[in-house]
Write an enzyme that holds these catalytic residues in place. Sequence first.
Site, PDB file in Angstrom:
ATOM      1  N   GLU A 174       3.465   5.893  -8.237  1.00 28.07           N
ATOM      2  CA  GLU A 174       3.562   5.546  -9.662  1.00 28.07           C
ATOM      3  C   GLU A 174       4.374   4.261  -9.902  1.00 28.07           C
ATOM      4  O   GLU A 174       4.180   3.606 -10.918  1.00 28.07           O
ATOM      5  CB  GLU A 174       4.176   6.703 -10.453  1.00 28.07           C
ATOM      6  N   GLY A 199       0.809  -1.224   0.000  1.00 26.86           N
ATOM      7  CA  GLY A 199       0.000   0.000   0.000  1.00 26.86           C
ATOM      8  C   GLY A 199       0.836   1.264   0.000  1.00 26.86           C
ATOM      9  O   GLY A 199       2.023   1.237  -0.303  1.00 26.86           O
ATOM     10  N   LYS A 244      13.243  -2.297  -8.431  1.00 28.70           N
ATOM     11  CA  LYS A 244      13.729  -1.416  -7.367  1.00 28.70           C
ATOM     12  C   LYS A 244      14.168  -2.257  -6.162  1.00 28.70           C
ATOM     13  O   LYS A 244      15.161  -1.980  -5.515  1.00 28.70           O
ATOM     14  CB  LYS A 244      12.606  -0.440  -7.002  1.00 28.70           C
ATOM     15  N   HIS A 272       4.236   1.494  -8.066  1.00 31.95           N
ATOM     16  CA  HIS A 272       3.246   0.417  -7.948  1.00 31.95           C
ATOM     17  C   HIS A 272       2.331   0.398  -9.173  1.00 31.95           C
ATOM     18  O   HIS A 272       2.004  -0.661  -9.704  1.00 31.95           O
ATOM     19  CB  HIS A 272       2.368   0.619  -6.704  1.00 31.95           C
TER      20      HIS A 272
END
Length: 282
Positions: A35, A31, A149, A37
Site C-alpha cells: 500500500e 517491486g 519513509k 507504493h
Amino acid sequence: MRVIEHIPEMQTWSETEQRAGRRIVLVPTMGALHEGHLSLVREGKKSGARLVVSLFINPAQFAPNEDLAAYPSDFEGDRDLLEKEKVDVLFHPTSTEIYPAGYQTYVEVEKLAPLLCGEFRPGHFRGVVTVVAKLFNIVRPQAAVFGAKDYQQLQLIRRMTRDLNFDIEIVGCPTVRDKDGLALSSRNRYLSREERAAALSLSRSLKRAESMVEEGERESRRIIHAVRAEIQREPLARIDYARICDPETLVEVAKIQGGGAVLALAVRVGGTRLIDNTMLKT
Ligand code: AMP
C-alpha cells in the site's frame, strides 16, 4: 497497461506522449508492492497525468553482503496490482538493459550520501541516485513521486535533481503504516512473528519522541536517550543509528529549533534492517 522492457521503446512512448502535450509522472520501485507504493501511484495519478511505474531491483545499490539475491519479488502480483490502479506503463528492464557491459558512470551526492544509512551501507546511495538519474533520462517525466519513509533517499534525489538541472518536480508522500504503526516495507516479508512484534519498537519510539517534543523537550540528547531505551527493550532489535538531524542537510542537531528536525532510525531486527523516521516539529 503496457509492459515495456527496453529503453528505446520506453523513450519512444514518452516522446509520443510529450508531443501530444501530456504530462508524465514516474514512480520508481523495486517491486514486491504494498500500500505504500500504491499511495505513490495514487498521488501520481491525481493530476490526470500518464503514469509510469518502474520495477527494477537495482543491483548497484546492494553491497555484496546484502540481500540482493533474496530481495522479494512477485512480478505477476505487482503487474495485477498496477493494472487495477490503471497505471499506463510498467517499465521493467533487465539488469543488463540498465547496466550493459562496459557500464562505468555513477552519480555521487557528496555530502548527503555518506551520512546516516550511507555510513552503514557504503555505496548504497551512489547506486540509488545513479539509477534514478538514468530513469529520469529514460522516462523523461515532468514529475516523480517518492516516499518519505526513505527520508534520506528523498533528500538525495531532491539534491541530485537540482544539481543536475533535471526539470522534474519531486513529490514526497507520507509514510504508509500498518494499523499497529509498522511502516510498510517490502522487507517486512522477511520478519517472523516475533520479529514483527519487536519491529513495532521503531514506530513506538518515534511516537515517544513526538510526545516529548509536544511536551516541550528540545534537547536531542534526551529524546535520543528515550528512543534508544524504547528500542532496546526488545532483545531482537539492534540499533544501527537513532539520530536527530537537520531536515535538509541531515547533519545532527543538538536542539530542535524553528524549522523542526527529522528523527531517523535504522534498526536490525533479526536479519532484517528496517528504517523509519518522523519529523519533529516545534
Ligand atoms: P522501494 O520499492 O522500497 O525501493 O520503494 C519505492 C518507493 O516507495 C520509494 O519512493 C519509497 O520511499 C516508497 N515507499 C516504500 N515504503 C513506503 C511506505 N511505507 N510509505 C510510503 N512510501 C513508501
